[in-house]
Design an enzyme around this catalytic site. Structure first.
Site, PDB file in Angstrom:
ATOM      1  N   THR A   1       2.881  -4.522   4.302  1.00  0.00           N
ATOM      2  CA  THR A   1       3.354  -4.619   5.687  1.00  0.00           C
ATOM      3  C   THR A   1       3.099  -5.972   6.342  1.00  0.00           C
ATOM      4  O   THR A   1       3.794  -6.323   7.282  1.00  0.00           O
ATOM      5  CB  THR A   1       2.696  -3.530   6.568  1.00  0.00           C
ATOM      6  OG1 THR A   1       1.282  -3.655   6.470  1.00  0.00           O
ATOM      7  CG2 THR A   1       3.136  -2.159   6.123  1.00  0.00           C
ATOM      8  N   ASP A   2       2.102  -6.715   5.847  1.00  0.00           N
ATOM      9  CA  ASP A   2       1.722  -7.937   6.563  1.00  0.00           C
ATOM     10  C   ASP A   2       2.886  -8.907   6.752  1.00  0.00           C
ATOM     11  O   ASP A   2       3.063  -9.477   7.822  1.00  0.00           O
ATOM     12  CB  ASP A   2       0.587  -8.662   5.822  1.00  0.00           C
ATOM     13  CG  ASP A   2      -0.756  -8.013   6.107  1.00  0.00           C
ATOM     14  OD1 ASP A   2      -0.757  -6.949   6.751  1.00  0.00           O
ATOM     15  OD2 ASP A   2      -1.785  -8.568   5.674  1.00  0.00           O
TER      16      ASP A   2
ATOM     17  N   THR B   1       0.801  -1.218   0.000  1.00  0.00           N
ATOM     18  CA  THR B   1       0.000   0.000   0.000  1.00  0.00           C
ATOM     19  C   THR B   1       0.832   1.265   0.000  1.00  0.00           C
ATOM     20  O   THR B   1       0.304   2.352   0.123  1.00  0.00           O
ATOM     21  CB  THR B   1      -0.946   0.031   1.212  1.00  0.00           C
ATOM     22  OG1 THR B   1      -0.201  -0.328   2.354  1.00  0.00           O
ATOM     23  CG2 THR B   1      -2.085  -0.923   1.033  1.00  0.00           C
TER      24      THR B   1
ATOM     25  N   LYS C   1       5.474  -7.311  12.992  1.00  0.00           N
ATOM     26  CA  LYS C   1       4.244  -6.518  12.942  1.00  0.00           C
ATOM     27  C   LYS C   1       3.394  -6.932  14.135  1.00  0.00           C
ATOM     28  O   LYS C   1       3.056  -8.104  14.274  1.00  0.00           O
ATOM     29  CB  LYS C   1       3.497  -6.791  11.634  1.00  0.00           C
ATOM     30  CG  LYS C   1       2.302  -5.874  11.419  1.00  0.00           C
ATOM     31  CD  LYS C   1       1.632  -6.080  10.064  1.00  0.00           C
ATOM     32  CE  LYS C   1       0.561  -5.017   9.860  1.00  0.00           C
ATOM     33  NZ  LYS C   1      -0.123  -5.130   8.573  1.00  0.00           N
TER      34      LYS C   1
END
Lengths: 636, 460
Positions: free
Chosen positions: B182-183, B106, B261
């Protein structure tokens, strides 16, 4: 040349407004009475200035769905503000902070919104699509407001015509601004995310007073659901105004309907006078193509100025810059609004876009005196090569901000050659308005990719429809025939008791005036007695009026029953007095007479009045005064 | 053509076809309820087949029930061209050269009408168009390696990225930024830490928690922080650069093997686990928080080792786990298992026979802790010792995902148990630390007066 000149507010006639082509439309914001916020489960309507933490954000413009940038967004980006949000954990969760995606839309809020849409005779959309409406001023931490149109094409009767309800949307409320100074703007987040509806009318109002009247009608329509919030800040109007040849300008956040007339008058005047200014510029041969301006750093020339704002700036090592507007002599003193001049348009832009928030932030050669000396003006004039036909504007501050300011001064001056810029303007206390931002367009809309579309089924509407309140103007027609007092009529027609009133009058055949007074005026009396009248529910009043209908209560007994019910928190049949037989009443009268015998009366006629009064004190709740009176007068 | 009626199906599609109204048509739709004017938009494929989406003139979208439509008059066409203005990135010979490799995510994205969600759009020229501040730090070149969501990253992409990094370093770039969803950014950070060794320049992974189509996105600032780090910092390691606090304030540089994360949606989701971050980065400065990092060098030497074994699994142990879970891995020819055990590194007794069988079959089994913080310690309890007897090897304080990535990498190089163990337990990129500093475990509890005082005082 536009011959018409605006008269003082009080002297303007309908004809005058017709002459200038006054047009006004409304955007009415109304918070809904829900227990929770619109897209998260935070409590709604809890306000507090206390905060536990602060977060800092910046906003950047993004593209719209159709791939375009919005003008307002770009303007806000120029301002480069540090935006601080104050977070109170009791009222705000990680959703409002934009650290958690939205939860599904609050159904309670959507139902209330739909009811309002039906009341305005709108067609309800088949499928709700939530949009993101960009707000780069920071009033919402995400940088956009989640909003969706749920109803279109409604109408309300007004005078002998109809006012269009163009669209209605359901949306989340924004933050409350605490301060905006220099490059820092501070917001409280407690109001953020509260559900509200926005009702947009057509530009159908022809005078400032019509705008206010229609605002009042629209407000009453939604209030009649009794499912909207009341009180300060729960309803706010944006008012759109234009005149012939002008532009739609939005006056934002008018907190009270009573202020609409003067505000719209001033805006109409502003637009009219800006159009006259354009004529004057054209007469001087200045158009957007021939417009000429330049600027120079004049810090050196004014470094010994005694004028305090400039002296302070010099002391802080700031710059002073001069913008030269060719052939603009005198025009910064051109009147725009009541006691307000074109220089204010420029000063506003400098304040908001260049963040030079200390006022005065500009001085200009059209109103010399009380600032820098004529010698200094002469030196500047010489330095920038100005003639007597030109205007010089001075602005001061740090290098970057004065650069922005110089550009904005030139932009705004040039816009005067074109006409009235599309702007959102802020309502000021004195009835004038000030620049807030460039009017945003459809390009600031973007579909909310976090939430799916919501179907609004006919079944849902079928459940809502039967419970809608009667339209208040229809009720009022009927009340007029019933002879309901004027001061009670409007309150009753939008009251939560309106349906109960109808039932009591139509089904139970009770005296309309008495019932109206009981429902509307009695609570006010009880409020004066410091009772919590919010506890008076429709059910409570229904039971009390029913008891009255059954003869278990006297007229005066209604008020007492209400008082007792409030104290108990609800109505209990035990609150009703035991019915009295005629014999018991006789006994009470006899007993009262004996008490009275101890008192000496100078005037025997008064004696009976006192007996009636004393007796009534004992039986007020279940015997009508007339019965007692007749008994006493007849027997004595 | 499907594109003409993008996303529509069933009744809605039939209605549009009936009136020949393709998407992007500017129309007046007559329905039994009223008349709507606007542009027909594509519809998300996951939405129902009963509604037509139109963008009204005011910019709002609504769905119109297809069965209420009586007529559609086509007045024109306005197709969206979602394109951030592209601008040539300015060149300044005095500035360092940074290469931005895009894998998706993203950090740059646009609307996808198929799903109604945002999809990655990584066009380098757009980056300068939307974040011109990047030119303050460096000369930026970009290359789109992949365009996938981070959950779709796999061996092919990891290997490809590592090789691309190697190429750029050999070409003499001063720093590398890898744009990533980011996951699974911490998975990729871990494997790149192993595949790219002895880098002379910073390798900075970056993403965003709010997509760049939002005004409050963290993308622009993260990008600035990461590009500054790649261009200017002397930290020649694989790092993750994401928000420190949730505010637009500063970023943290986390070591690629110690980062994870930790929140599904917060901006400050990445945290260094069991240690402290390497440095703090703002637009103005990079402040190291420790000194034991590998320094930038002037040479262009780097070792790229892209060995990878795919048949490796993580087993997140839970009480009542049945041995068939392990059995199925054995039967499916898995070569390695990383267990995320409870507490100091435990599983229940019923699993023992299965673990024994796995070991006997030559499957490498390494123990990590699901508590994330702390070391595996299998001597403290008998059960731990029992398991070691069965061949389960404690993996110190390697994070489960990091141990998984390392085992894939190590098994790609050898199947010899002893060599494997040497590779696994010899730290190469800080994946195992000798000691845990006491400030490496800080999860403060809200509500406590001293914590509240801290929160009130500092920007969150």
């Amino acid at each position: 040349m536009k011959d018409f000149l605006f008269k003082p507010f009080e002297e303007m006639t309908e004809k005058d407004y017709e002459t200038v082509g006054f047009k006004s439309g409304l955007e009415i914001h109304q918070q809904l009475l829900t227990s929770k916020k619109l897209f998260c489960r935070c409590p709604a309507g809890k306000y507090s200035e206390r905060y536990d933490a602060e977060i800092l954000r910046h906003m950047r413009p993004t593209l719209s769905e159709l791939g375009e940038y919005d003008g307002t967004a770009l303007m806000e980006f120029k301002t480069k503000k540090d935006i601080i949000y104050r977070i109170n954990r009791d009222t705000v969760c990680t959703y409002e902070m934009d650290d958690t995606p939205p939860f599904l839309i609050n159904d309670e809020a959507l139902d209330i919104a739909l009811e309002c849409g039906l009341l305005f005779d709108c067609s309800i959309v088949d499928e709700l699509h939530i949009a993101r409406k960009q707000y780069l001023d920071g009033s919402i931490p995400t940088g956009f407001q989640r909003t969706a149109i749920f109803a279109l094409d409604g109408k309300i009767p007004y005078k002998n015509r109809t006012i269009d309800i163009v669209q209605m949307s359901i949306e989340e409320d924004s933050c409350r601004e605490v301060s905006d100074y220099g490059h820092t703007r501070v917001y409280l987040t407690d109001r953020l995310g509260m559900p509200l509806i926005e009702t947009v009318t057509g530009p159908n109002m022809r005078t400032p007073f019509e705008a206010a009247e229609v605002a009042e009608i629209c407000a009453n329509v939604v209030r009649s659901t009794n499912k909207v919030r009341r009180g300060i800040g729960s309803a706010r109007e944006d008012v759109n105004v234009s005149v012939d040849g002008g532009t739609r300008v939005e006056i934002k956040g008018v907190p009270k309907i009573g202020r609409i007339p003067l505000l719209t008058y001033n805006e109409a005047m502003r637009q009219w006078n800006l159009l006259r200014l354009r004529e004057e510029l054209h007469k001087r041969g200045i158009t957007k193509d021939t417009f000429e301006a330049k600027w120079d750093d004049v810090t050196r020339i004014v470094k010994r100025a005694h004028y305090q704002p400039i002296a302070n700036a010099i002391e802080q090592g700031f710059k002073v810059k001069c913008v030269l507007l060719k052939k603009y002599a005198g025009l910064l003193h051109w009147q725009t609004q009541t006691d307000t001049y074109f220089s204010k348009e420029i000063s506003d832009r400098v304040r908001i876009i260049a963040c030079l928030t200390n006022i005065p932030n500009i001085i200009h050669s059209d109103s010399k005196g009380e600032n820098i000396t004529s010698a200094e003006w002469r030196n500047i004039k010489h330095a920038v090569g100005a003639t007597d036909d030109d205007t010089m504007v001075l602005v001061w501050g740090n290098e970057i901000d004065t650069d922005t300011a110089v550009k904005e001064i030139i932009i705004r001056a040039k816009e005067a050659t074109i006409g009235v810029p599309s702007e959102t303007r802020q309502a000021l206390r004195d009835g004038t308005n000030g620049f807030e931002r460039i009017l945003p367009g459809p390009d600031r809309m973007y579909p909310d990719t976090d939430l799916p579309p919501t179907r609004i089924t006919n079944e849902r509407l079928k459940i809502l429809s039967p419970n809608l309140p009667e339209k208040f103007w229809i009720s009022e027609e009927w009340y007029k025939q019933l002879g309901i007092p004027k001061d009670t009529m409007r309150e009753l027609s939008i009251s939560k008791f309106a349906k109960l009133f109808k039932r009591a009058v139509v089904e139970w055949k009770l005296d309309p005036v008495m019932i109206a007074v009981a429902l509307i005026q009695f609570p006010k009396r009880l409020k004066k007695m410091k009772l919590d009248i919010s506890l008076i529910s429709v059910d409570m009043m229904e039971e009390i009026l029913h008891a009255y209908k059954e003869g278990l209560l006297s007229r005066s007994g209604i008020l007492i029953a209400m008082e007792k019910s409030i104290k108990k928190g609800k109505f209990y049949p035990e609150l009703l007095p035991r019915p009295l037989t005629s014999k018991e009443l006789d006994d009470i009268i006899v007993q009262t007479k004996q008490e009275i015998d101890k008192i000496k009366f100078s005037n025997t006629e008064k004696r009976n009045e006192v007996i009636i009064g004393f007796t009534m004190n004992k039986v007020r709740m279940n015997i009508e005064g007339n019965t007692v009176r007749e008994k006493i007068l007849f027997k004595s | 053509m499907v594109e003409d009626y993008k996303g529509y199906r069933g009744k809605a599609l039939a209605t549009l076809k009936n009136f020949n109204a393709q998407v992007w048509s500017d129309v007046e739709i007559k329905t039994t309820k009223g008349i709507y004017k606007g542009i027909i938009l594509p519809r998300s494929e996951t939405a129902d087949p009963f509604h037509i989406v139109i963008k009204l003139r005011v910019g709002y979208n609504i769905g119109v029930a297809a069965d209420s439509v009586t007529d559609i008059k086509i007045e024109g066409r306005k197709e969206a061209h979602y394109k951030i203005p592209e601008k040539d990135f300015p060149r300044d010979p005095s500035k360092p050269n940074v290469k931005l490799l895009g894998t998706g995510g993203t950090i740059a994205s646009r609307l996808d009408y198929r799903t109604g969600a945002v999809i990655p759009a990584f066009s380098p020229g757009e980056l300068y168009g939307s974040v011109p501040e990047l030119a303050n730090f460096c000369n930026l070149d970009t290359e789109k390696l992949y365009g996938v969501f981070s959950e779709n990253m796999g061996p092919e992409q990891w290997i490809g990225t590592a090789k691309a990094i190697g190429r750029e370093i050999e070409k003499g770039v001063d720093g590398i930024v890898v744009g990533h969803g980011t996951d699974t950014m911490h998975h990729t950070a871990a494997i790149l830490s192993f595949m790219v060794q002895n880098s002379p320049v910073p390798i900075v992974m970056v993403g965003s928690q709010r997509s760049s189509d939002r005004p409050s996105s963290d993308a622009a600032l993260n990008l600035m922080h990461s590009v500054k780090t790649a261009a200017e910092s002397d930290i020649a390691e694989v790092m993750v650069c994401m928000f420190g606090p949730t505010s637009d304030y500063y970023g943290l540089l986390h070591r690629g093997t110690r980062v994870r994360k930790m929140h599904s949606s917060y901006r400050s989701t990445f945290r260094t686990i069991g240690d402290i971050p390497i440095a703090k980065v703002s637009r103005d400065e990079i402040i190291p928080l420790r000194q034991d990092y590998k320094r930038r060098r002037k040479d262009h030497n780097v070792k790229i080792n892209t060995s990878f074994e795919e048949k490796v699994s993580i087993v997140y142990y839970y009480p009542n786990m049945q041995p068939d879970i392990i059995e199925s891995l054995i039967d499916n020819d898995y070569k390695g298992i990383v267990i995320a055990g409870t507490g100091l590194g435990h599983v229940n007794k019923p699993l023992y026979p299965a673990l024994k069988r796995a070991h006997e079959k030559g499957i490498a089994i390494y123990m990590t802790v699901q508590t994330l913080w702390g070391f595996v310690q299998m001597y403290v309890y008998d059960t731990g010792r029992d398991m070691m007897e069965l061949g389960v090897i404690p993996a110190a304080n390697m994070l489960p995902e990091v141990a998984y990535m390392k085992l894939c990498w190590a098994l790609g190089q050898t199947s010899n148990p002893q060599k494997l163990k040497d590779i696994m337990l010899t730290p190469i990129a800080g994946e195992i630390t000798e000691r845990e500093p006491s400030n490496g475990y800080l999860i403060y509890q809200g509500g406590l007066p001293e914590v509240e005082e801290f929160i009130a005082k500092y920007v969150k």
